[in-house]
Design an enzyme around this catalytic site. Structure first.
Site, PDB file in Angstrom:
ATOM      1  N   ASP A  72       6.905  58.616 -24.661  1.00 51.89           N
ATOM      2  CA  ASP A  72       5.905  57.807 -25.358  1.00 51.89           C
ATOM      3  C   ASP A  72       5.586  58.365 -26.749  1.00 51.89           C
ATOM      4  O   ASP A  72       5.492  59.573 -26.936  1.00 51.89           O
ATOM      5  CB  ASP A  72       4.620  57.835 -24.519  1.00 51.89           C
ATOM      6  CG  ASP A  72       3.722  56.636 -24.728  1.00 51.89           C
ATOM      7  OD1 ASP A  72       3.724  56.074 -25.837  1.00 51.89           O
ATOM      8  OD2 ASP A  72       3.021  56.282 -23.772  1.00 51.89           O
TER       9      ASP A  72
ATOM     10  N   HIS B 176       6.468  53.721 -24.733  1.00 49.84           N
ATOM     11  CA  HIS B 176       5.136  53.192 -25.010  1.00 49.84           C
ATOM     12  C   HIS B 176       4.814  51.902 -24.256  1.00 49.84           C
ATOM     13  O   HIS B 176       3.676  51.446 -24.283  1.00 49.84           O
ATOM     14  CB  HIS B 176       5.016  52.938 -26.523  1.00 49.84           C
ATOM     15  CG  HIS B 176       3.619  52.833 -27.035  1.00 49.84           C
ATOM     16  ND1 HIS B 176       2.660  53.804 -26.825  1.00 49.84           N
ATOM     17  CD2 HIS B 176       3.003  51.858 -27.769  1.00 49.84           C
ATOM     18  CE1 HIS B 176       1.527  53.446 -27.408  1.00 49.84           C
ATOM     19  NE2 HIS B 176       1.698  52.267 -27.968  1.00 49.84           N
TER      20      HIS B 176
ATOM     21  N   SER C 275      -2.823  51.169 -25.862  1.00 52.48           N
ATOM     22  CA  SER C 275      -2.727  51.764 -27.193  1.00 52.48           C
ATOM     23  C   SER C 275      -4.087  51.686 -27.897  1.00 52.48           C
ATOM     24  O   SER C 275      -5.064  52.216 -27.378  1.00 52.48           O
ATOM     25  CB  SER C 275      -1.598  51.075 -27.973  1.00 52.48           C
ATOM     26  OG  SER C 275      -1.155  51.859 -29.044  1.00 52.48           O
TER      27      SER C 275
END
Length: 304
Positions: A240, A267, A100
């Protein structure tokens, strides 16, 4: 480990002297902790040393709740990473895994072409926060109307710390962030750490994933991507919050890159599809540094 007048917490899994470059793990947030990425320690069982650390401001590293937006910058975290690599004596030979926000940070680091970087893994990351914000609007619109109304009402009133707001936010998280229910212990640990100490996250991101009003709201690494000179694995989940639109620039612009989409993940594919995730990682690691001892690829190569 000392960093300026502060300290960076880290842990090493596996043997740094075993001849393989360690995988240095950059967690998300910004302002999360390493906990939710601890399953990557399993790679050390296959001979791959792994280094986790908590970025400054959270977890086991120095907390600085009094610092403002001028302190919490991308440059601060790039400098902290350089300091960690040097302090552990691995700056001449290492790999990066960034999840991320950590993937964006890793891309910015890799774009400087550090001499010791052997490979880069960008997991569930957007390349541009502008595109991320646009996609959050689209994903948020898929939520039930009453959930959207609750989110908007509390954001307008500045009451995003209430239970009602959290419950509405959880609907989004259960669709686009973590498909495992109940949430795995490692993810709960990082979530609560950030909830209890939100300084970095609130300053740089904002109150939630889909309400980005912090200093990173317009940050992008897109223009840096053509400068990345190492083999790069890109990972995302089919469901995601880092949608294909946000991820695609990594594949389009990094010269030597490959994109794997895990079909049953959002995610956190390392928690949602751990076996498939590890298979993808080990295959990539073998491609950049040879098969790991004890893996099927290694056994096949030696006729075992």
């Amino acid at each position: 480990m000392p960093f300026r007048e502060y300290r960076t917490w880290y842990r090493v899994s596996g043997d740094l002297s075993g001849g393989r470059p360690p995988l240095v793990v950059l967690h998300g947030g910004p302002g999360s902790t390493h906990d939710y990425l601890l399953p990557l320690c399993a790679l050390s069982d296959a001979g791959q040393p792994v280094i986790h650390y908590d970025q400054l401001g959270n977890g086991g590293s120095t907390h600085l709740p009094e610092k403002g937006a001028d302190f919490w910058t991308v440059r601060l975290f790039l400098d902290e990473l350089d300091n960690l690599l040097a302090g552990l004596g691995v700056a001449d030979d290492y790999l990066l895994f960034g999840h991320s926000w950590g993937g964006m940070l890793g891309a910015a680091h890799a774009a400087t072409r550090p001499r010791g970087l052997r490979g880069l893994i960008i997991a569930n990351s957007p390349a541009s926060m502008l595109t991320w914000r646009e996609e959050m609007v689209r994903l948020r619109a898929t939520l039930p109307s009453e959930v959207q109304e609750t989110l908007a009402r509390h954001e307008a009133a500045g009451t995003t710390g209430t239970r009602a707001y959290f419950d509405a936010m959880r609907v989004f998280f259960d669709r686009y962030v973590c498909l495992v229910n109940p949430w795995p212990r490692e993810y709960q640990a990082s979530f609560m750490e950030m909830h209890n100490n939100p300084t970095v996250y609130y300053t740089m991101n904002g109150p939630t994933e889909f309400h980005v009003i912090g200093t990173l709201r317009d940050w992008s690494v897109v223009e840096l991507l053509p400068s990345i000179g190492v083999p790069t694995l890109i990972i995302s989940g089919r469901h995601d919050e880092a949608t294909p639109e946000t991820v695609r620039p990594f594949q389009d612009l990094i010269p030597d890159s490959r994109w794997e989409i895990l079909e049953n993940s959002s995610h956190l594919p390392h928690l949602e599809e751990p076996d498939r995730f590890q298979e993808v990682l080990l295959a990539y690691l073998a491609s950049v540094q040879g098969p790991h001892p004890g893996t099927r690829a290694s056994d096949a190569a030696t006729g075992s």
